[in-house]
Scaffold this motif. Sequence first.
Motif, PDB file in Angstrom:
ATOM      1  N   UNK A 151      -4.526   0.987   5.944  1.00  0.00           N
ATOM      2  CA  UNK A 151      -5.325   2.197   6.133  1.00  0.00           C
ATOM      3  C   UNK A 151      -6.796   1.864   6.360  1.00  0.00           C
ATOM      4  N   UNK A 179      -9.535   9.212   4.870  1.00  0.00           N
ATOM      5  CA  UNK A 179      -9.173   8.721   6.207  1.00  0.00           C
ATOM      6  C   UNK A 179      -9.068   9.904   7.165  1.00  0.00           C
ATOM      7  N   UNK A 206      -5.579  13.924   8.432  1.00  0.00           N
ATOM      8  CA  UNK A 206      -6.497  13.726   7.297  1.00  0.00           C
ATOM      9  C   UNK A 206      -5.712  13.226   6.098  1.00  0.00           C
ATOM     10  N   UNK A 207      -6.326  12.334   5.351  1.00  0.00           N
ATOM     11  CA  UNK A 207      -5.660  11.793   4.167  1.00  0.00           C
ATOM     12  C   UNK A 207      -6.708  11.419   3.140  1.00  0.00           C
ATOM     13  N   UNK A 208      -6.429  11.735   1.881  1.00  0.00           N
ATOM     14  CA  UNK A 208      -7.238  11.197   0.784  1.00  0.00           C
ATOM     15  C   UNK A 208      -6.258  10.615  -0.196  1.00  0.00           C
ATOM     16  N   UNK A 209      -6.455   9.371  -0.602  1.00  0.00           N
ATOM     17  CA  UNK A 209      -5.459   8.701  -1.432  1.00  0.00           C
ATOM     18  C   UNK A 209      -6.137   7.937  -2.562  1.00  0.00           C
ATOM     19  N   UNK A 247      -6.079   1.437  -6.051  1.00  0.00           N
ATOM     20  CA  UNK A 247      -6.456   0.544  -7.154  1.00  0.00           C
ATOM     21  C   UNK A 247      -6.412  -0.902  -6.672  1.00  0.00           C
ATOM     22  N   UNK A 273       2.517   1.030  -1.749  1.00  0.00           N
ATOM     23  CA  UNK A 273       2.426   2.312  -2.463  1.00  0.00           C
ATOM     24  C   UNK A 273       3.351   2.293  -3.667  1.00  0.00           C
ATOM     25  N   UNK A 312       1.128   9.403  -5.840  1.00  0.00           N
ATOM     26  CA  UNK A 312       1.234   8.109  -5.185  1.00  0.00           C
ATOM     27  C   UNK A 312      -0.092   7.353  -5.270  1.00  0.00           C
ATOM     28  N   UNK A 348      -6.757   2.944  11.611  1.00  0.00           N
ATOM     29  CA  UNK A 348      -5.330   2.547  11.391  1.00  0.00           C
ATOM     30  C   UNK A 348      -4.769   3.326  10.212  1.00  0.00           C
ATOM     31  N   UNK A 349      -3.517   3.736  10.320  1.00  0.00           N
ATOM     32  CA  UNK A 349      -2.802   4.482   9.269  1.00  0.00           C
ATOM     33  C   UNK A 349      -1.327   4.191   9.500  1.00  0.00           C
ATOM     34  N   UNK A 350      -0.886   3.007   9.058  1.00  0.00           N
ATOM     35  CA  UNK A 350       0.491   2.573   9.305  1.00  0.00           C
ATOM     36  C   UNK A 350       1.224   2.339   8.007  1.00  0.00           C
ATOM     37  N   UNK A 351       2.424   2.969   7.896  1.00  0.00           N
ATOM     38  CA  UNK A 351       3.220   2.760   6.684  1.00  0.00           C
ATOM     39  C   UNK A 351       4.641   2.385   7.080  1.00  0.00           C
ATOM     40  N   UNK A 376       8.992   4.010  -5.936  1.00  0.00           N
ATOM     41  CA  UNK A 376       8.279   5.032  -5.169  1.00  0.00           C
ATOM     42  C   UNK A 376       9.270   6.091  -4.721  1.00  0.00           C
ATOM     43  N   UNK A 393       0.734   8.380   7.063  1.00  0.00           N
ATOM     44  CA  UNK A 393       0.649   9.290   5.913  1.00  0.00           C
ATOM     45  C   UNK A 393      -0.372  10.385   6.205  1.00  0.00           C
ATOM     46  N   UNK A 394      -0.081  11.588   5.682  1.00  0.00           N
ATOM     47  CA  UNK A 394      -0.998  12.710   5.864  1.00  0.00           C
ATOM     48  C   UNK A 394      -1.026  13.592   4.613  1.00  0.00           C
ATOM     49  N   UNK A 395      -2.157  14.284   4.379  1.00  0.00           N
ATOM     50  CA  UNK A 395      -2.200  15.290   3.319  1.00  0.00           C
ATOM     51  C   UNK A 395      -1.236  16.424   3.694  1.00  0.00           C
ATOM     52  N   UNK A 453      -3.441  17.748  -2.081  1.00  0.00           N
ATOM     53  CA  UNK A 453      -3.588  16.309  -1.830  1.00  0.00           C
ATOM     54  C   UNK A 453      -2.246  15.588  -1.840  1.00  0.00           C
ATOM     55  N   UNK A 492       0.958  13.838  -0.624  1.00  0.00           N
ATOM     56  CA  UNK A 492       1.032  12.976   0.562  1.00  0.00           C
ATOM     57  C   UNK A 492       2.416  13.072   1.204  1.00  0.00           C
TER      58      UNK A 492
END
Lengths: 93, 93
Positions: A6, A32, A46-49, A52, A74, A84, B1-4, B47, B74-76, B82, B84
Amino acid sequence: MNNFSLEGEIVHLEGLRFTPAGLPVLSMRIKHHSKQSEAELSKMVNLEIEAVMIGKLTGSDLALGNKCLFHGFLEKKSLKSNQIIFHITQINK
Amino acid sequence: MNNFSLEGEIVHLEGLRFTPAGLPVLSMRIKHHSKQSEAELSKMVNLEIEAVMIGKLTGSDLALGNKCLFHGFLEKKSLKSNQIIFHITQINK
C-alpha cells in the motif's frame, strides 16, 4: 499467501511502546487514495487502515505526514474482533 | 499502489445481486490461516475479510468451501464506515 502493498500517508502515529518480551512496537494509521480498475471500469478508491511495525523496523525514523510504500500482511486485531490490522514488514520511503 | 493477494476459503457466499447500472455483484467472506514472519519471528496469522466481485468474474462458478488465491485491492466500505472490503479482480482456483 497473505501479501499487502500500500502506498499511503501516515495520518496518525502513536508513541513507541514495547511488547512483554521487550520488542519495540509502533502503531499508526495510513491513509490511501488512488484510481483502481474493476469490471473494466476505473474508480476512485479511499482507504484508512490501522497498521503496526514490530522490531528493528520501528527505527525507520517515520513521522506524521510521511508518504511511503508499505509491504506486509493483514491480520485480525484479536480473537474477538474482526477489525483488520496491517502488519508492516518492509518500507520504501 | 493498493495490491492484496490472499489464499483463503470461502466461508460465506451471498446470492448474486445487481448494481443500479445492471452489473452483477457477488459478496462473500474469506477465511485465511497461515504462518508469517515478522521481526525475525514466525507467527500464526488468522484473518476473516469481507470481499466482493463485480462484473464477469462473478461467473467464476464459486461455491462455499472453495479454496482459492484471490487478488485485488482494499477499500473502505463506505464514507461513514472504516470497515475494509477486499475487491477481488482476479482468481486462481
